[in-house]
Design a protein around this motif. Structure first.
Motif, short mmCIF file in Angstrom:
data_model
loop_
_atom_site.label_atom_id
_atom_site.label_comp_id
_atom_site.label_asym_id
_atom_site.label_seq_id
_atom_site.Cartn_x
_atom_site.Cartn_y
_atom_site.Cartn_z
N ARG A 18 0.83 -1.21 0.00
CA ARG A 18 0.00 0.00 0.00
C ARG A 18 0.87 1.26 0.00
NH1 ARG A 18 -4.13 0.71 4.84
NH2 ARG A 18 -2.15 1.05 5.95
N GLN A 19 1.96 1.22 0.73
CA GLN A 19 2.88 2.36 0.72
C GLN A 19 3.46 2.58 -0.67
OE1 GLN A 19 5.75 1.43 3.77
NE2 GLN A 19 4.27 1.62 5.44
N HIS A 20 3.82 1.48 -1.35
CA HIS A 20 4.32 1.59 -2.73
C HIS A 20 3.25 2.19 -3.64
CE1 HIS A 20 8.30 -0.56 -2.97
NE2 HIS A 20 7.93 -0.88 -1.74
N ALA A 21 2.01 1.73 -3.45
CA ALA A 21 0.91 2.23 -4.29
C ALA A 21 0.70 3.72 -4.07
CB ALA A 21 -0.36 1.45 -3.96
N GLU A 22 0.86 4.19 -2.84
CA GLU A 22 0.73 5.62 -2.55
C GLU A 22 1.80 6.43 -3.29
OE1 GLU A 22 1.01 5.73 1.65
OE2 GLU A 22 -1.10 5.21 2.00
N VAL A 23 3.02 5.91 -3.30
CA VAL A 23 4.12 6.60 -3.97
C VAL A 23 3.92 6.59 -5.48
CG1 VAL A 23 6.61 6.55 -4.44
CG2 VAL A 23 5.77 6.13 -2.11
N LYS A 24 3.52 5.43 -6.02
CA LYS A 24 3.38 5.29 -7.48
C LYS A 24 2.10 5.94 -8.00
CE LYS A 24 7.03 2.64 -8.23
NZ LYS A 24 8.14 3.01 -9.15
N GLY A 25 1.11 6.08 -7.14
CA GLY A 25 -0.16 6.65 -7.58
C GLY A 25 -0.99 5.68 -8.39
N ARG A 26 -0.78 4.37 -8.22
CA ARG A 26 -1.56 3.36 -8.94
C ARG A 26 -1.51 2.04 -8.16
NH1 ARG A 26 2.95 4.41 -12.12
NH2 ARG A 26 4.54 2.76 -12.17
N GLU A 27 -2.34 1.11 -8.59
CA GLU A 27 -2.37 -0.20 -7.94
C GLU A 27 -1.04 -0.93 -8.08
OE1 GLU A 27 -6.83 -2.06 -7.80
OE2 GLU A 27 -5.61 -2.46 -9.57
N ILE A 28 -0.71 -1.72 -7.06
CA ILE A 28 0.52 -2.52 -7.04
C ILE A 28 0.13 -3.99 -6.89
CG2 ILE A 28 2.62 -3.05 -5.74
CD1 ILE A 28 2.82 -0.47 -7.27
N LEU A 29 0.78 -4.84 -7.64
CA LEU A 29 0.59 -6.27 -7.48
C LEU A 29 1.43 -6.74 -6.30
CD1 LEU A 29 -0.43 -9.03 -8.47
CD2 LEU A 29 1.58 -9.12 -9.97
N ALA A 30 0.78 -7.39 -5.33
CA ALA A 30 1.47 -7.93 -4.16
C ALA A 30 1.36 -9.45 -4.18
CB ALA A 30 0.85 -7.37 -2.88
N CYS A 31 2.50 -10.14 -4.12
CA CYS A 31 2.53 -11.60 -4.15
C CYS A 31 3.32 -12.11 -2.95
CB CYS A 31 3.19 -12.11 -5.43
SG CYS A 31 2.37 -11.56 -6.94
N TYR A 32 2.74 -13.07 -2.26
CA TYR A 32 3.39 -13.61 -1.05
C TYR A 32 3.31 -15.13 -1.11
CZ TYR A 32 4.48 -14.54 3.83
OH TYR A 32 5.07 -15.00 4.98
N SER A 33 4.45 -15.80 -0.93
CA SER A 33 4.47 -17.26 -0.97
C SER A 33 5.17 -17.83 0.25
CB SER A 33 5.16 -17.77 -2.24
OG SER A 33 6.52 -17.39 -2.29
N SER A 34 4.77 -19.04 0.60
CA SER A 34 5.38 -19.76 1.71
C SER A 34 5.20 -21.25 1.49
CB SER A 34 4.74 -19.33 3.04
OG SER A 34 3.39 -19.76 3.10
N PRO A 35 5.96 -22.09 2.20
CA PRO A 35 5.77 -23.54 2.06
C PRO A 35 4.35 -23.94 2.45
CG PRO A 35 7.83 -23.07 3.18
CD PRO A 35 7.08 -21.76 3.09
N TRP A 36 3.91 -25.04 1.87
CA TRP A 36 2.57 -25.55 2.13
C TRP A 36 2.67 -27.04 2.41
CZ3 TRP A 36 -1.97 -23.43 3.13
CH2 TRP A 36 -3.15 -24.16 2.96
N ASP A 37 1.87 -27.51 3.36
CA ASP A 37 1.92 -28.92 3.72
C ASP A 37 1.40 -29.78 2.56
OD1 ASP A 37 2.88 -28.22 6.18
OD2 ASP A 37 0.90 -28.23 7.13
N ASP A 38 1.51 -31.08 2.73
CA ASP A 38 1.05 -32.00 1.70
C ASP A 38 -0.40 -31.70 1.33
OD1 ASP A 38 3.46 -33.28 1.65
OD2 ASP A 38 2.86 -34.88 3.03
N TRP A 39 -0.70 -31.82 0.07
CA TRP A 39 -2.05 -31.53 -0.41
C TRP A 39 -2.38 -32.43 -1.57
CZ3 TRP A 39 -2.73 -28.71 -5.25
CH2 TRP A 39 -1.52 -28.42 -5.89
N GLU A 40 -3.65 -32.51 -1.90
CA GLU A 40 -4.12 -33.40 -2.96
C GLU A 40 -4.68 -32.52 -4.08
OE1 GLU A 40 -5.24 -36.11 -5.44
OE2 GLU A 40 -6.87 -34.88 -4.65
N PRO A 41 -3.99 -32.45 -5.22
CA PRO A 41 -4.36 -31.48 -6.25
C PRO A 41 -5.78 -31.59 -6.77
CG PRO A 41 -2.16 -32.36 -6.66
CD PRO A 41 -2.74 -33.17 -5.55
N ILE A 42 -6.26 -32.79 -7.04
CA ILE A 42 -7.60 -32.91 -7.61
C ILE A 42 -8.66 -32.47 -6.61
CG2 ILE A 42 -9.30 -34.55 -8.51
CD1 ILE A 42 -7.03 -36.01 -9.89
N SER A 43 -8.47 -32.79 -5.34
CA SER A 43 -9.39 -32.30 -4.32
C SER A 43 -9.38 -30.78 -4.24
CB SER A 43 -9.04 -32.88 -2.95
OG SER A 43 -9.35 -34.25 -2.88
#
Length: 487
Positions: A18-43
């Motif tokens: 949001r601070q970046h968006a205020e400086v740029k005067g437009r929307e900013i894409l924010a992406c955040y990733s972290s490890p994820w436990d075991d999962w079942e793709p089709i489910s």
């Protein structure tokens, strides 16, 4: 995953965006990733995906990768008749101000229409000319581990606390569904009706006309497709269909793209192009024959395919066209002198695996544009073949035989050709199959080849006990015809 830690880190990230968006005067894409436990793709796709207007599924075993995208943080849509350079540029611009935290890169997921100059039919209205979607939630599974990637647009007026809570609520819901095992086997979904887009004799007549056009020198090859529509007693189960396809087709690209109430899914054997850094991989796949009833017949069929002058000619057209299409974009290209056999449950193909090194300024969507449609789904020469398909096939292919896949912010990604596929809406399923027509093609043989190709999706939608050496009933037994609706 530790929710309190995730909560604070995600909130800090959104506030920084949001601070970046205020400086740029437009929307900013924010992406955040972290490890994820075991999962079942089709489910994850079939259960968690029900709460989203858009959902995407991708699975491939070599290299092992599973992607499930839910929701939409952004969407890039091609314009009719235009190339993909504008989409690549729009993706770069979106990433230019992006704030990306964590080990994973943002991904675009989706596909394109086969013919972006043709009008969009009502059947494909939800898909139109194509869409590459940046999902709000992306689950990534690899052999070495899994990750969760959240993507959102942040402006100077964004309530970061509310946005953080909404995203975390979605993550909690996702966690409750993605670790489920296979769903219980349901009762067989009985078929109520089937109707071909064209009666068999009419389609065979179109093949004969195409052979005549080839004999007159108008083109060397053209691919003609059929559409077969089914209606069942109950809604088709996306989960059961995907599980069947995964079990029966472990050497294919398994994909499903849901937009609104429609889902386009399949198990395609054909790679269009993969790009890793500057390393390019593509596949020529053309020339087909059924699997045999037992090892001896299977070996005989495969050897006959390798020795077939007609199929080798059709395959050579594809290989030569790939080389010609890539010539301006590569520094090196390695093409084996002889094709090999690619064996699938119902059919085997001639296959040539091509590898190369692209020039420094070449991106993935440029390669997709250069290669699609390959002669395996369009024809030779490309312009005359596509014009012939548009005028004579009598079918709006939509996304059938078109590129589907993914692209990340590093420029890496992969697209496959959407074959062995169906468009599903509740109790309705629309299946597609095509054949390459060259000089000497026999209409009856080509029709039977489409029946073999249709078996992949028919078996997945309406599985039943095995009754023959191929492990499935014949396509005729699978698809009893209601009176007046084709053959």
């Amino acid at each position: 995953m530790n929710p309190p830690i995730l909560t604070q880190k995600l909130l800090d990230h959104l506030q920084q965006a949001r601070q970046h968006a205020e400086v740029k005067g437009r929307e900013i894409l924010a992406c955040y990733s972290s490890p994820w436990d075991d999962w079942e793709p089709i489910s994850a796709f079939s259960t968690a995906g029900q709460g989203y207007a858009h959902a995407f599924f991708w699975a491939f075993n070599d290299p092992q990768l599973a992607l499930v995208g839910l929701g939409q943080a952004a969407e890039l849509v091609p314009q009719p008749g235009q190339g993909l350079v504008s989409l690549q540029q729009a993706w770069r611009e979106m990433l230019g101000d992006a704030l990306i935290v964590g080990p994973e890169k943002p991904h675009l997921l989706g596909g394109l229409a086969f013919d972006r100059q043709a009008a969009v039919s009502p059947l494909w209205s939800s898909f139109a000319y194509g869409a590459l979607v940046l999902p709000e939630i992306l689950l990534i599974g690899r052999r070495q581990g899994s990750a969760l990637l959240l993507s959102t647009r942040v402006s100077a007026r964004t309530d970061c606390n509310a946005l953080c809570e909404r995203l975390l609520a979605a993550v909690r819901e996702l966690a409750s569904t993605t670790r489920q095992g296979p769903a219980p086997t349901s009762e067989r979904n009985n078929l109520l009706s089937r109707c071909d887009s064209l009666p068999a004799d009419c389609w065979k007549a179109k093949v004969a006309d195409a052979v005549d056009a080839i004999g007159q020198g108008r083109m060397e090859k053209v691919v003609l497709a059929r559409q077969v529509d089914f209606e069942a007693e109950q809604d088709f189960s996306l989960e059961a269909t995907l599980r069947y396809l995964r079990q029966a087709n472990d050497s294919t690209y398994l994909f499903a793209i849901r937009r609104g109430e429609h889902c386009f899914l399949g198990a395609t054997p054909e790679r269009l192009v993969r790009l890793e850094g500057r390393e390019l991989y593509t596949t020529a796949l053309a020339g087909s024959t059924p699997r045999g009833h037992g090892p001896d017949e299977d070996l005989y069929n495969g050897n006959r395919l390798l020795d077939s002058a007609k199929d080798r000619h059709e395959h050579a057209l594809v290989v030569n066209a790939l080389k010609s299409s890539l010539e301006a974009h590569v520094e090196t290209l390695q093409v084996p002198a002889m094709p090999s056999l690619h064996k699938l449950p119902h059919i085997q193909h001639l296959q040539t695996l091509v590898r190369g090194r692209v020039r420094p300024d070449v991106d993935l969507l440029t390669l997709v544009d250069a290669l699609h449609p390959t002669p395996a789904v369009g024809g030779v020469d490309k312009e005359h073949a596509i014009a012939y398909i548009r005028d004579q096939e009598g079918l709006n292919r939509g996304w059938y035989a078109a590129p589907v896949g993914w692209l990340n912010s590093d420029g890496n990604g992969e697209f496959a050709v959407a074959l062995r596929s169906a468009l599903i809406h509740g109790r309705q399923a629309h299946l597609f199959a095509g054949c390459g027509i060259v000089e000497g093609s026999d209409p009856e043989h080509e029709y039977q080849e489409t029946c073999v190709k249709l078996r992949t999706m028919i078996s997945a939608l309406m599985p039943e006990p095995t009754v023959d050496g191929c492990g499935e009933r014949s396509v005729e037994q699978h698809t009893e015809v209601v009176a007046g609706c084709g053959t």
